[in-house]
Design a protein around this motif. Structure first.
Motif, PDB file in Angstrom:
ATOM      1  N   SER A 141     -31.132 -57.155  58.598  1.00 20.86           N
ATOM      2  CA  SER A 141     -30.448 -56.349  59.626  1.00 20.86           C
ATOM      3  C   SER A 141     -28.943 -56.340  59.366  1.00 20.86           C
ATOM      4  CB  SER A 141     -30.731 -56.899  61.036  1.00 20.86           C
ATOM      5  OG  SER A 141     -30.053 -58.115  61.258  1.00 20.86           O
ATOM      6  N   LEU A 142     -28.333 -55.251  59.807  1.00 19.20           N
ATOM      7  CA  LEU A 142     -26.868 -55.104  59.739  1.00 19.20           C
ATOM      8  C   LEU A 142     -26.416 -54.543  61.080  1.00 19.20           C
ATOM      9  CD1 LEU A 142     -26.393 -53.105  56.381  1.00 19.20           C
ATOM     10  CD2 LEU A 142     -25.737 -55.478  56.794  1.00 19.20           C
ATOM     11  N   ASN A 143     -25.416 -55.145  61.674  1.00 21.82           N
ATOM     12  CA  ASN A 143     -24.833 -54.561  62.889  1.00 21.82           C
ATOM     13  C   ASN A 143     -23.459 -54.025  62.568  1.00 21.82           C
ATOM     14  OD1 ASN A 143     -26.870 -56.588  64.189  1.00 21.82           O
ATOM     15  ND2 ASN A 143     -26.222 -55.179  65.801  1.00 21.82           N
ATOM     16  N   VAL A 182     -21.476 -42.522  49.715  1.00 20.58           N
ATOM     17  CA  VAL A 182     -22.844 -41.986  49.640  1.00 20.58           C
ATOM     18  C   VAL A 182     -23.616 -42.735  48.557  1.00 20.58           C
ATOM     19  CG1 VAL A 182     -24.194 -39.917  49.079  1.00 20.58           C
ATOM     20  CG2 VAL A 182     -22.151 -39.732  50.526  1.00 20.58           C
ATOM     21  N   HIS A 183     -24.828 -43.127  48.899  1.00 20.72           N
ATOM     22  CA  HIS A 183     -25.682 -43.888  47.978  1.00 20.72           C
ATOM     23  C   HIS A 183     -27.127 -43.698  48.414  1.00 20.72           C
ATOM     24  CE1 HIS A 183     -25.194 -46.382  51.539  1.00 20.72           C
ATOM     25  NE2 HIS A 183     -26.368 -46.929  51.225  1.00 20.72           N
ATOM     26  N   ALA A 184     -28.046 -44.120  47.571  1.00 22.15           N
ATOM     27  CA  ALA A 184     -29.454 -44.192  47.985  1.00 22.15           C
ATOM     28  C   ALA A 184     -29.841 -45.661  47.922  1.00 22.15           C
ATOM     29  CB  ALA A 184     -30.336 -43.364  47.062  1.00 22.15           C
ATOM     30  N   ASP A 185     -30.703 -46.080  48.836  1.00 23.22           N
ATOM     31  CA  ASP A 185     -31.064 -47.503  48.866  1.00 23.22           C
ATOM     32  C   ASP A 185     -31.847 -47.920  47.626  1.00 23.22           C
ATOM     33  OD1 ASP A 185     -29.750 -47.807  51.220  1.00 23.22           O
ATOM     34  OD2 ASP A 185     -31.528 -47.872  52.484  1.00 23.22           O
ATOM     35  N   THR A 186     -32.382 -46.943  46.890  1.00 23.74           N
ATOM     36  CA  THR A 186     -33.143 -47.271  45.671  1.00 23.74           C
ATOM     37  C   THR A 186     -32.288 -48.008  44.638  1.00 23.74           C
ATOM     38  OG1 THR A 186     -32.747 -44.947  45.175  1.00 23.74           O
ATOM     39  CG2 THR A 186     -35.004 -45.572  45.664  1.00 23.74           C
ATOM     40  N   VAL A 214     -33.856 -48.025  58.816  1.00 24.08           N
ATOM     41  CA  VAL A 214     -34.031 -47.640  60.230  1.00 24.08           C
ATOM     42  C   VAL A 214     -32.688 -47.862  60.912  1.00 24.08           C
ATOM     43  CG1 VAL A 214     -35.117 -48.408  62.388  1.00 24.08           C
ATOM     44  CG2 VAL A 214     -36.518 -48.123  60.333  1.00 24.08           C
ATOM     45  N   TRP A 215     -32.167 -46.828  61.524  1.00 23.72           N
ATOM     46  CA  TRP A 215     -30.805 -46.858  62.088  1.00 23.72           C
ATOM     47  C   TRP A 215     -30.896 -46.583  63.586  1.00 23.72           C
ATOM     48  CZ3 TRP A 215     -26.927 -44.451  64.688  1.00 23.72           C
ATOM     49  CH2 TRP A 215     -25.588 -44.642  64.292  1.00 23.72           C
ATOM     50  N   LEU A 216     -30.514 -47.562  64.393  1.00 24.67           N
ATOM     51  CA  LEU A 216     -30.603 -47.412  65.861  1.00 24.67           C
ATOM     52  C   LEU A 216     -29.200 -47.237  66.435  1.00 24.67           C
ATOM     53  CD1 LEU A 216     -31.965 -47.742  68.724  1.00 24.67           C
ATOM     54  CD2 LEU A 216     -31.696 -50.215  68.396  1.00 24.67           C
ATOM     55  N   HIS A 224     -27.254 -41.111  51.458  1.00 20.92           N
ATOM     56  CA  HIS A 224     -26.660 -41.245  52.799  1.00 20.92           C
ATOM     57  C   HIS A 224     -25.448 -42.171  52.718  1.00 20.92           C
ATOM     58  CE1 HIS A 224     -29.098 -44.876  52.437  1.00 20.92           C
ATOM     59  NE2 HIS A 224     -28.297 -45.418  53.328  1.00 20.92           N
ATOM     60  N   GLY A 225     -24.691 -42.203  53.792  1.00 18.91           N
ATOM     61  CA  GLY A 225     -23.529 -43.085  53.848  1.00 18.91           C
ATOM     62  C   GLY A 225     -22.882 -42.950  55.214  1.00 18.91           C
ATOM     63  N   GLY A 226     -21.640 -43.406  55.304  1.00 21.34           N
ATOM     64  CA  GLY A 226     -20.924 -43.292  56.576  1.00 21.34           C
ATOM     65  C   GLY A 226     -19.816 -42.259  56.409  1.00 21.34           C
ATOM     66  N   SER A 227     -19.770 -41.258  57.295  1.00 32.29           N
ATOM     67  CA  SER A 227     -18.728 -40.221  57.155  1.00 32.29           C
ATOM     68  C   SER A 227     -17.381 -40.790  57.636  1.00 32.29           C
ATOM     69  CB  SER A 227     -19.106 -38.958  57.940  1.00 32.29           C
ATOM     70  OG  SER A 227     -19.170 -39.254  59.307  1.00 32.29           O
ATOM     71  N   THR A 270     -15.376 -46.618  68.440  1.00 32.70           N
ATOM     72  CA  THR A 270     -16.484 -47.498  68.078  1.00 32.70           C
ATOM     73  C   THR A 270     -17.696 -46.636  67.717  1.00 32.70           C
ATOM     74  OG1 THR A 270     -17.247 -47.637  70.354  1.00 32.70           O
ATOM     75  CG2 THR A 270     -15.691 -49.347  69.604  1.00 32.70           C
ATOM     76  N   ARG A 271     -18.620 -47.217  66.972  1.00 31.06           N
ATOM     77  CA  ARG A 271     -19.893 -46.543  66.655  1.00 31.06           C
ATOM     78  C   ARG A 271     -20.916 -47.662  66.464  1.00 31.06           C
ATOM     79  NH1 ARG A 271     -21.866 -44.854  61.046  1.00 31.06           N
ATOM     80  NH2 ARG A 271     -22.385 -47.015  61.421  1.00 31.06           N
ATOM     81  N   ARG A 272     -21.241 -48.299  67.591  1.00 31.65           N
ATOM     82  CA  ARG A 272     -22.104 -49.481  67.513  1.00 31.65           C
ATOM     83  C   ARG A 272     -23.524 -49.077  67.098  1.00 31.65           C
ATOM     84  NH1 ARG A 272     -18.486 -51.100  71.866  1.00 31.65           N
ATOM     85  NH2 ARG A 272     -19.688 -49.773  73.257  1.00 31.65           N
ATOM     86  N   LEU A 328     -31.766 -51.574  60.129  1.00 29.53           N
ATOM     87  CA  LEU A 328     -32.829 -52.483  59.685  1.00 29.53           C
ATOM     88  C   LEU A 328     -33.398 -51.944  58.386  1.00 29.53           C
ATOM     89  CD1 LEU A 328     -34.483 -52.700  63.172  1.00 29.53           C
ATOM     90  CD2 LEU A 328     -33.506 -54.668  61.977  1.00 29.53           C
ATOM     91  N   HIS A 329     -33.698 -52.822  57.465  1.00 26.40           N
ATOM     92  CA  HIS A 329     -34.333 -52.395  56.219  1.00 26.40           C
ATOM     93  C   HIS A 329     -35.758 -52.937  56.187  1.00 26.40           C
ATOM     94  CE1 HIS A 329     -30.007 -52.036  54.706  1.00 26.40           C
ATOM     95  NE2 HIS A 329     -30.496 -50.821  54.793  1.00 26.40           N
ATOM     96  N   TYR A 330     -36.677 -52.092  55.785  1.00 20.32           N
ATOM     97  CA  TYR A 330     -38.099 -52.451  55.754  1.00 20.32           C
ATOM     98  C   TYR A 330     -38.649 -52.349  54.338  1.00 20.32           C
ATOM     99  CZ  TYR A 330     -38.366 -52.009  60.849  1.00 20.32           C
ATOM    100  OH  TYR A 330     -38.160 -52.173  62.205  1.00 20.32           O
TER     101      TYR A 330
HETATM  102  O1  LIG Z   1     -24.256 -46.656  59.177  1.00 11.78           O
HETATM  103  C1  LIG Z   1     -23.627 -46.202  58.232  1.00 11.78           C
HETATM  104  O2  LIG Z   1     -22.515 -45.675  58.386  1.00 11.78           O
HETATM  105  C2  LIG Z   1     -24.184 -46.239  56.835  1.00 11.78           C
HETATM  106  C3  LIG Z   1     -25.237 -47.300  56.687  1.00 11.78           C
HETATM  107  C4  LIG Z   1     -25.778 -47.337  55.311  1.00 11.78           C
HETATM  108  O3  LIG Z   1     -25.437 -46.545  54.479  1.00 11.78           O
HETATM  109  C5  LIG Z   1     -26.775 -48.335  54.939  1.00 11.78           C
HETATM  110  O4  LIG Z   1     -27.043 -49.267  55.725  1.00 11.78           O
HETATM  111  O5  LIG Z   1     -27.350 -48.224  53.825  1.00 11.78           O
END
Ligand SMILES: O=C(O)CCC(=O)C(=O)O
Length: 304
Positions: free
Chosen positions: A112-114, A123-127, A141-143, A222-225, A233-235, A239-241
């Motif tokens: 998990s990451l908060n 921008v990246h792919a989790d692969t 999974v992004w909540l 994907h990534g963070g703009s 804030t952007r709480r 989660l990675h599965y």
């Molecule tokens: O939440 C974000 O801004 C990006 C998160 C992300 O890229 C990731 O967890 O792989």
């Protein structure tokens, strides 16, 4: 959720299979779950909206992680070990059921990451970071722990990019086995943007409301703009599965001759999952094994 007998486990995720519709028709799953699997197959990202069901958990997560965000800290790794509310979301039956339907194997959350603010992550792919054998059995999974506002640096993603060939460091131009933070930034970042451009794929922003979830496929770019308001804030919780009975590894740290295998945690039990190929355990480097034991001994996870 019972694991499927090994003989029934698909070798490719259902969302990547031309038998997806057949599988959905035979599943008897609710229409909302089928629609989720179709969206994930088509775009590489799908939304789970459980109405107000997760609002209470969002508030508990915020309360349980708030003290970790000292000034200058914008992300917290693996707070699930100390947060019952994160574990409750990670093992939520509505999430697990959708992932099991979409992939055809039993999912388990491993990390998990908060985030307190937008990550502005390239921008990246989790692969590149978390891969599996067979390929594709991983998802994010992004909540949203609060309503996402445009100025707060929403999650950015490229619909359809999960269908592009997997981009590794070697394809990005790195010498085999020589991944460093510098060549990651200099080679991988530009290479993935070039590919997206050549494929004519355009970005979208995940403007989620508090309690909504975005699920992305492992190979989705994907990534963070950019945060337009640095004070916003952007709480959020990421989660990675992984899925059962796979080999788990880190492509970025692997070479042509050495696969950097992982021993992922299992958030549901607080233990870890041994990598397997067709039901049989495979070896894990002593370094990874020692790190997992150390992690287990030094970070107590209460039972729930
Ligand atoms: O939440 C974000 O801004 C990006 C998160 C992300 O890229 C990731 O967890 O792989």
């Amino acid at each position: 959720m019972p694991a499927e007998p090994a003989t029934l486990r698909p070798e490719i995720p259902w969302i990547d299979s031309d038998r997806l519709e057949e599988r959905l028709a035979a599943s008897g799953a609710p229409e909302a779950h089928k629609a989720f699997a179709r969206d994930l197959a088509r775009d590489g990202l799908a939304i789970i909206d459980l109405g107000d069901d997760l609002i209470g958990l969002c508030e508990r997560i915020e309360a349980e992680v708030a003290h970790h965000f000292a000034p200058g800290i914008t992300r917290v790794h693996d707070a699930w070990r100390r947060s019952e509310a994160i574990r409750a979301v990670a093992t939520h039956p509505e999430i697990l059921a959708r992932l099991a339907l979409a992939y055809g194997r039993t999912p388990f959350p491993f990390q998990s990451l908060n985030f307190h603010r937008g990550s502005q992550q390239d921008v990246h792919a989790d692969t590149l970071h978390f891969h599996a054998e067979p390929a594709g059995f991983m998802c994010g999974v992004w909540l949203a722990l609060e309503d996402v506002r445009p100025e707060s640096g929403p999650l950015v993603y490229y619909p359809g990019s999960h269908r592009l060939p997997v981009l590794g460091m070697a394809e990005a131009g790195a010498i085999d086995g020589a991944t460093t933070p510098a060549n990651y930034n200099d080679l991988y970042g530009p290479a993935i943007l070039r590919r997206l451009d050549e494929a004519g794929l355009k970005p979208g922003l995940a403007m989620l409301k508090k309690g909504q979830i975005a699920v992305w496929a492992a190979n989705l770019a994907h990534g963070g703009s950019k945060m337009l308001d640095p004070a916003s804030t952007r709480r959020s919780l990421v989660l990675h599965y992984y899925f059962d009975d796979c080999v788990y590894y880190t492509p970025m740290l692997s070479t042509k001759t050495r696969q950097a295998r992982r021993l992922p945690a299992d958030i549901a039990t607080g233990g870890w999952r041994w990598p397997r190929r067709a039901g049989r355990p495979v070896s894990v480097p002593a370094k990874q094994f020692a790190a997992a034991i150390l992690h287990r001994l030094t970070r107590r996870t209460p039972r729930f």
